[in-house]
Enzyme design. Structure first.
Site, PDB file in Angstrom:
ATOM      1  CG  ASP A 235      -1.991   1.036   1.224  1.00 23.36           C
ATOM      2  OD1 ASP A 235      -2.970   0.942   0.465  1.00 23.36           O
ATOM      3  OD2 ASP A 235      -1.824   1.997   1.991  1.00 23.36           O
TER       4      ASP A 235
ATOM      5  CG  HIS B  44      -5.667  -3.019  -0.254  1.00 23.70           C
ATOM      6  ND1 HIS B  44      -4.729  -2.708  -1.222  1.00 23.70           N
ATOM      7  CD2 HIS B  44      -5.386  -2.211   0.809  1.00 23.70           C
ATOM      8  CE1 HIS B  44      -3.930  -1.747  -0.780  1.00 23.70           C
ATOM      9  NE2 HIS B  44      -4.307  -1.434   0.449  1.00 23.70           N
TER      10      HIS B  44
END
Length: 301
Positions: free
Chosen positions: A114, A282
């Site tokens: 991320d 994610h």
């Protein structure tokens, strides 16, 4: 013993906690294991705790360095700066390089998820002689992200567009109940299947609740538009690419996996690239830690 000290003792046995002084403030750092140096950078809205399944295993073969990046956890949190420069990924990258140099590591392997992946990518582009191998988790570069955004992407990744609004609009809205936004991001993204440790999840909520942490989150996303996208354009115009071997991992069920041509985009930025899609959303380090660990072990050796 503080909350973070207790969690580090429980989840990272044998790791040493220390604050490393940077040019702008202290960076909370953990170091454990032995062998070649490996820096692991977390994403948002998390801290170094996201690596609790993976880092202790990698510490069997590497000297693993975990940090809280600026703006998160126990590290310093700059406030607002002109054009959000304090949170550009270039500034982040230089700071993390300083941490590694202070620890005595001139070159090292690098893993990022991320926001940490965006910092890692910038580090590999700006300082190619320092990074031996690069592993990226679930991003596309910010220039490609905005160039390829559709209405569906904007709906699924709504906070990319909310948090970049002029100060103090998002800050004021978040301050009323900061835990709600953190909880929504951690549990509400498409394809999300993460099983968080309850104590670590509470630490994530606490980490993002202070006013300075809220400002930091907004400033980091604003820097994507004011700083990072500009740096990407410069790199593209110059034909600059990542020269080290690169592993790109992504969740097939998440926003990146379902809406972007991950292979096509990353092939243009990292010619020596290996791809590893995973059956998750994610938050790879906490959704599929065993699979991620195996991919990292195969790649980093």
């Amino acid at each position: 013993m503080t909350l973070y000290e207790d969690l580090d003792r429980r989840f990272f046995p044998g790791f040493k906690r220390q604050k490393i002084q940077g040019s702008d403030g202290d960076i909370q750092t953990l170091v454990g294991g032995s062998g070649p140096p490996l820096l692991m950078l977390h994403g948002d809205p998390q801290t170094h705790l996201c690596w609790h399944h993976i880092a202790p295993e990698l510490a069997r073969d590497y000297t693993v360095v975990l940090t809280d990046i600026r703006g998160r956890g126990e590290s310093h949190k700059p406030g607002r700066t002109p054009e959000n420069v304090a949170y550009s990924k270039r500034v982040h990258a230089r700071e993390q390089l300083d941490v590694m140099k202070t620890l005595g590591f001139e070159t090292f392997r690098l893993v990022g998820h991320d926001r940490g992946a965006r910092i890692s990518r910038r580090m590999a582009l700006d300082f190619p002689d320092r990074i031996e191998r690069l592993a990226i988790m679930d991003i596309v570069p910010i220039l490609d992200f905005y160039e390829n955004t559709t209405a569906k992407v904007a709906q699924d990744y709504y906070y990319f567009f909310f948090l970049t609004q002029p100060s103090p609009i998002p800050e004021d809205l978040i301050k009323g109940s900061p835990e709600k936004l953190t909880r929504q991001i951690l549990t509400g993204l498409p394809g999300q299947v993460a099983l968080y440790d309850p104590d670590i999840f509470e630490a994530y909520l606490a980490s993002g609740a202070s006013e300075e942490a809220i400002v930091a989150m907004c400033e980091c996303f604003r820097a994507g538009l004011s700083q990072d996208i500009h740096h990407d354009r410069e790199d593209r115009e110059a034909g600059r690419t990542i020269v080290c071997p690169t592993l790109v991992m992504w969740g097939e069920q998440g926003v990146v996996g379902t809406h972007f041509d991950v292979r096509g985009i990353w092939s243009r930025w990292a010619p020596d690239c290996t791809f590893a899609p995973l059956p998750c959303g994610h938050f790879i380090p906490e959704e599929k830690p065993a699979l991620a660990l195996q991919r990292l072990r195969d790649f980093l050796k």
